[in-house]
Design a protein around this motif. Sequence first.
Motif, short mmCIF file in Angstrom:
data_model
loop_
_atom_site.label_atom_id
_atom_site.label_comp_id
_atom_site.label_asym_id
_atom_site.label_seq_id
_atom_site.Cartn_x
_atom_site.Cartn_y
_atom_site.Cartn_z
N THR A 6 0.82 -1.16 0.20
CA THR A 6 0.00 0.46 -0.33
C THR A 6 0.85 1.22 -0.10
O THR A 6 0.38 2.37 0.27
CB THR A 6 -0.79 -0.22 1.37
N GLY A 7 1.87 0.72 -0.06
CA GLY A 7 2.70 2.46 0.17
C GLY A 7 3.34 2.78 1.28
O GLY A 7 4.10 3.86 1.37
N ALA A 8 2.89 2.23 2.81
CA ALA A 8 2.70 2.58 4.14
C ALA A 8 4.61 2.91 4.60
O ALA A 8 5.46 3.69 5.33
CB ALA A 8 2.19 2.25 5.09
N PRO B 243 0.97 7.00 -1.31
CA PRO B 243 -0.04 6.06 -1.09
C PRO B 243 -1.05 6.39 -1.11
O PRO B 243 -2.11 5.39 -1.83
CB PRO B 243 -0.02 6.14 0.55
N HIS B 244 -1.27 7.72 -0.99
CA HIS B 244 -2.71 8.50 -1.89
C HIS B 244 -2.74 7.97 -3.91
O HIS B 244 -3.79 7.55 -4.04
CB HIS B 244 -2.67 9.70 -1.71
N ILE C 195 -3.81 4.25 -4.21
CA ILE C 195 -5.19 4.11 -3.48
C ILE C 195 -6.52 4.65 -4.85
O ILE C 195 -7.64 3.80 -4.84
CB ILE C 195 -5.97 4.45 -2.15
N ARG C 196 -6.46 5.32 -5.02
CA ARG C 196 -6.46 5.80 -6.77
C ARG C 196 -6.28 4.37 -8.00
O ARG C 196 -7.40 4.69 -8.61
CB ARG C 196 -6.32 7.18 -7.00
N ARG D 21 -6.49 -0.64 2.20
CA ARG D 21 -6.51 -1.51 3.77
C ARG D 21 -7.24 -0.87 4.91
O ARG D 21 -7.59 0.04 5.29
CB ARG D 21 -4.67 -1.61 3.51
N PHE E 177 -6.57 -2.04 9.28
CA PHE E 177 -5.32 -1.66 9.81
C PHE E 177 -5.41 -2.59 10.93
O PHE E 177 -5.96 -2.90 11.75
CB PHE E 177 -5.24 -0.05 10.33
N PHE F 199 -11.29 10.77 -0.96
CA PHE F 199 -9.83 10.94 -2.48
C PHE F 199 -9.99 9.92 -3.13
O PHE F 199 -8.26 9.85 -3.42
CB PHE F 199 -8.78 11.33 -0.97
N LEU G 50 -0.68 9.33 8.30
CA LEU G 50 -0.07 7.89 7.60
C LEU G 50 -1.65 7.60 6.93
O LEU G 50 -2.06 7.40 5.55
CB LEU G 50 0.59 6.74 8.45
N SER H 224 -3.17 9.27 4.21
CA SER H 224 -2.00 9.19 2.97
C SER H 224 -3.10 7.99 2.20
O SER H 224 -3.36 7.90 1.08
CB SER H 224 -0.93 8.85 3.09
N SER I 264 -5.68 6.74 2.76
CA SER I 264 -6.93 7.34 2.04
C SER I 264 -6.97 8.46 0.77
O SER I 264 -7.82 8.72 0.16
CB SER I 264 -7.91 8.10 3.40
N GLY I 265 -6.21 8.08 0.11
CA GLY I 265 -5.68 9.22 -1.17
C GLY I 265 -5.43 10.61 -1.38
O GLY I 265 -6.09 11.03 -1.63
#
Lengths: 241, 294, 308
Positions: A48-50, A70-71, A74-75, A80, A82, A103, C187, C190, C192-193
């Motif tokens: 997810t890029g975290a 990450p943003h 998700i696009r 995910r 937690f 978003f 975090l 981020s 969440s887009g």
Amino acid sequence: MLVTKGIWKNFGKLSALKDVNIEFKEKGIIAIIGPNGAGKTTLVNVITGALREDSGKINLDGKEINRLPPHARIRMGISRTFQIPRPFSNLTVLENIRIGSLFSGNSNKREIEEDTERIMKLLGIKSIEGKQAGKLNTEERRLVDLGRALASRPKYIFIDEMGAGLAEGEVISLSKLIKKIQIEEEMSLIYVGHVMKLVKELESPVAVFSEGSPIFQGSFEEVISNDEIIKLYLGDRYAKN
Amino acid sequence: MDALILYALFVGIIIGLYYAMMAVGLNLVFGVLKIINLAHGDFIMLAAYLAFWLYFLFGISPLLSLLVVVPVFFLVGVLLYYTMVKGLLKKKDIETTSIVAFFGLSIAIESAAALGFGNSYRSLPLNFLPLTYVDFLGFSLSVVLLFVAAISIIVLFLLFYYLNRTKGGLSVRAMMSDEETARAFGLNVNRIYATTIGLGIAVTAVAGVFSPYLLGAIYPSEGGLITIIAFSVIIIGSLGNPAATVIGGLVYGVIINIMDIYSPGWGNAVTFIILVIIILIRPNGLVGGRVREI
Amino acid sequence: MKFNRNLKSFLILLAVLIVFYAAGPQFYSNGAFFETLAVFMILSLSFNLIYGFTGYLPFGYAAFFAIGAYGFGIGIIRNFGLVQSILMGGLFSLALGLIFSPMLKLRGAYFAIANLAAFEGVYYIISNQSLASITRGPYGISTSSVYNFQQTYWVSIGVLIFVVILTYLFRISNFGLALKAIRDDPLVASLSGINVGLYRSIAWLTSALFAGFSGAMFGWFLSFFYPESVFSINYSLFAIVFTIFGGAGTLIGPILGTGFLYTIYYSVGLFYPLYFTLIFGVLVILLILFLPEGLKKIISKYLKWEML
Ligand SMILES: Nc1ncnc2c1ncn2[C@@H]1O[C@H](COP(=O)(O)OP(=O)(O)O)[C@@H](O)[C@H]1O
Ligand SMILES: [Mg+2]
């Protein structure tokens, strides 16, 4: 198709992921299990890029996504939850879910409102939509976290350890919910956990992680009859040989 | 030319030792309590005023005044803990909350000092030493600098001896490296915290007494600038690691002294710009490792 | 429905502000008070855009205010024209915001100190003797050639209304919602887009721009100022105390906080400024210890009204 190729991730001297190669199909459920510390959450973080991997590639439908923040991921449909749910505590339940949709790249206002409504109804949290997330109980926090992840219309959703600490009956209703979600939202759902009972109820293929890499893939029955895995979970005593 | 460089280096090291003593208390408090004392420089200013008044009213020399200054500021630190810091430690976001509170404290101290002491510049005499200048590589070197460097070495030595070789010091270090375990072993947390702040401010106060010789005249609002300098020193070393502050002090002392000699007008501006750059590219200092990302 | 209620509160607030600033000077003919009150309201509201909406607390915020005054002053002494000079005040501050923006990757103590150090750095550059041909260095800048109190006053009110509208938009928009989410958990935001870096920077730059305008208004009003008259940490203190006292993250909070505390400051403090900075310093400690959410908390508790 979401594919990882040769992913490594080290924390100091510890290798949390060692050469992970794994494929996720476009539809259906897959469970990733393995003992605590096997690297499951780290894999979710990297995909997810975290977290940034040390080496290796991540491909989504043939496109490399390693370098995307990450943003942006998700696009592209990777979402995910937690292990310890992290809803935005100063926002209401409704706002939490809306953010998931707002978003995710969808700019159609009506669809955003519809998605938000639909997800809240699906998870049964419509009645608490005005509550501040910081004031919710653990169970509600889990659902809000899941709702936020679902509201982005993900193609791939990673659900990290939703089953830990639940009683038997709760495990069954959770597995029903997960299956229902997968059918209604038609995505690829990756359930990550170590609660065997829940994985059994999911009746899905299973990948087993140990010490940073997948060591086995198969059905639940194959997993529980595999000696190596029994050893891994229960110690040598329980293995047949 | 070569002699000038050598002289600049030597003096840089001498004042670097002072900077280490001046900043180490800030780092000790941060290491143990994880709070930044934004009023650090104001304690330097207050201690300097105390030494000034002791001299001005009773003729007590700066060296002797330490006998009063050190215990007084130790108590100030202990009091500060029980009145303000203890409450702060119960807050959710301790780091931010404490910075704001100490910002308020700093402003309050500075205004109170201006009200009490007026805005004129004060300084201390040099005549408590038998000699004022010696010859060094053909330059005249101020003896008081050497004297203050010696004091700094003694104070730093005593502090590190306390931290590394005594029971009280060990419990402070235990809190620094692993608070939870230290608590589990039944250490009296409040006492350690109070002692740490007391000690940190007492050491700072020693630096305060000698500040007129190194940092310039005493005035009520000098503290803000000194806090930033102290922070530069500890960040060049490593935040939360008092021993590394010595390295930070030396590096800072040498840089600032060379800057002062070669481009006096820009010294301050460049110092602050360098600090910002260091924080941005190497926040863990020269001694610390790389910062962990989120 | 909620939207409408917010809109109603907002329109009432706007009306109250306009009436207050238009009629106030008729009853109490001290223009300087109303002018500086407006300037500090702009400053607090701008500060609120970054602190209230993102949680970053720049102690060196006064640098934006000061560079705004200088941008304006430099424009005036170079005869760039009034409007151009006002814009220059904002743009100088915006540029400084851009230069400072790498600091946004820092947290807590690091951010605080970096920001304070940057404030000092800018001060020493602007007041430096060798730049006197541009900034007049330590000698100060005169803007008396454009002094016109009525004009300054109404332009200030205009800027104030602009920031009020902007803050309202921050409050009710998705952008504001995203900032709130980032503040809660960057975090997750981020993931969440939300483009965390971009959104933070937008808030930071907007905040800097308007702090610059407030400084420009101040420089115009003062008609002569030294570096020390604008590069004072007291302006950071004002912005911080006024905002936290009223309620950070709201629209009404900083307005109430400034209105209340600055009025007291002006009526008593101007003659005893040291007592007042002393009191404000102690007030910061007490607020952060006992009432970190300020009047907002009291109002929601006793009047059952969530402040806009
Ligand atoms: N951010 C981190 N920093 C250091 N070590 C980590 C971090 N995240 C995970 N680890 C370590 O990596 C290993 C794998 O952890 P994790 O992926 O959480 O396992 P799992 O989810 O399978 O229980 C563990 O030994 C854990 O301690
Ligand atoms: Mg895990």
